[in-house]
Design an enzyme around this catalytic site. Structure first.
Site, short mmCIF file in Angstrom:
data_model
loop_
_atom_site.label_atom_id
_atom_site.label_comp_id
_atom_site.label_asym_id
_atom_site.label_seq_id
_atom_site.Cartn_x
_atom_site.Cartn_y
_atom_site.Cartn_z
N GLY A 9 0.83 -1.20 0.00
CA GLY A 9 0.00 0.00 0.00
C GLY A 9 0.86 1.25 0.00
N ALA A 26 2.58 4.87 -2.98
CA ALA A 26 2.82 4.25 -4.30
C ALA A 26 1.73 3.25 -4.65
CB ALA A 26 4.19 3.58 -4.32
N ASP A 84 0.16 -5.21 9.64
CA ASP A 84 1.19 -5.03 10.66
C ASP A 84 2.10 -3.83 10.40
OD1 ASP A 84 0.27 -7.36 11.90
OD2 ASP A 84 1.55 -8.60 10.62
N GLU A 126 6.82 11.67 1.40
CA GLU A 126 7.83 11.42 0.37
C GLU A 126 7.26 10.69 -0.84
OE1 GLU A 126 8.63 11.58 3.52
OE2 GLU A 126 10.25 13.02 3.40
N LYS A 179 3.18 19.49 1.08
CA LYS A 179 4.45 19.91 1.65
C LYS A 179 4.95 21.12 0.86
CE LYS A 179 7.32 16.73 2.98
NZ LYS A 179 8.32 15.65 2.95
#
Length: 88
Positions: free
Chosen positions: A13, A16, A45, A53, A82
């Protein structure tokens, strides 16, 4: 033999994986004669790393191309753009 792709599985996931799923879904949604099933698998998990990023300068046009409202995206994902990155 039928060479038509009918199922796509994205493993992983994050930015990307989800952007890939969204882009594929938006590109392939128009052909009802050959629907494509897209499945994204991500680990329960591995937590979210919300540092940004995974996005790039064309994120606004990417969202628009997928038919995703920028306002809804920011609100629903509790995200922000950002402003301190420099792409050379």
């Amino acid at each position: 033999m039928n060479d038509t792709v009918s199922k796509i599985v994205i493993v992983g996931g994050g930015s990307a994986g989800w952007l890939t799923a969204g882009l594929l879904a938006s590109e392939l949604r128009g052909d009802s004669r050959a629907p494509v099933e897209i499945t994204l698998i991500e680990s329960p998990d591995v937590g979210t790393i919300g540092v940004g990023e995974g996005t790039w300068p064309t994120m606004r046009s990417t969202l628009a191309g997928m038919g995703v409202s920028e306002r809804d995206f920011l609100r629903e994902c509790d995200a922000s753009f950002k402003q301190g990155s420099k792409f050379s």
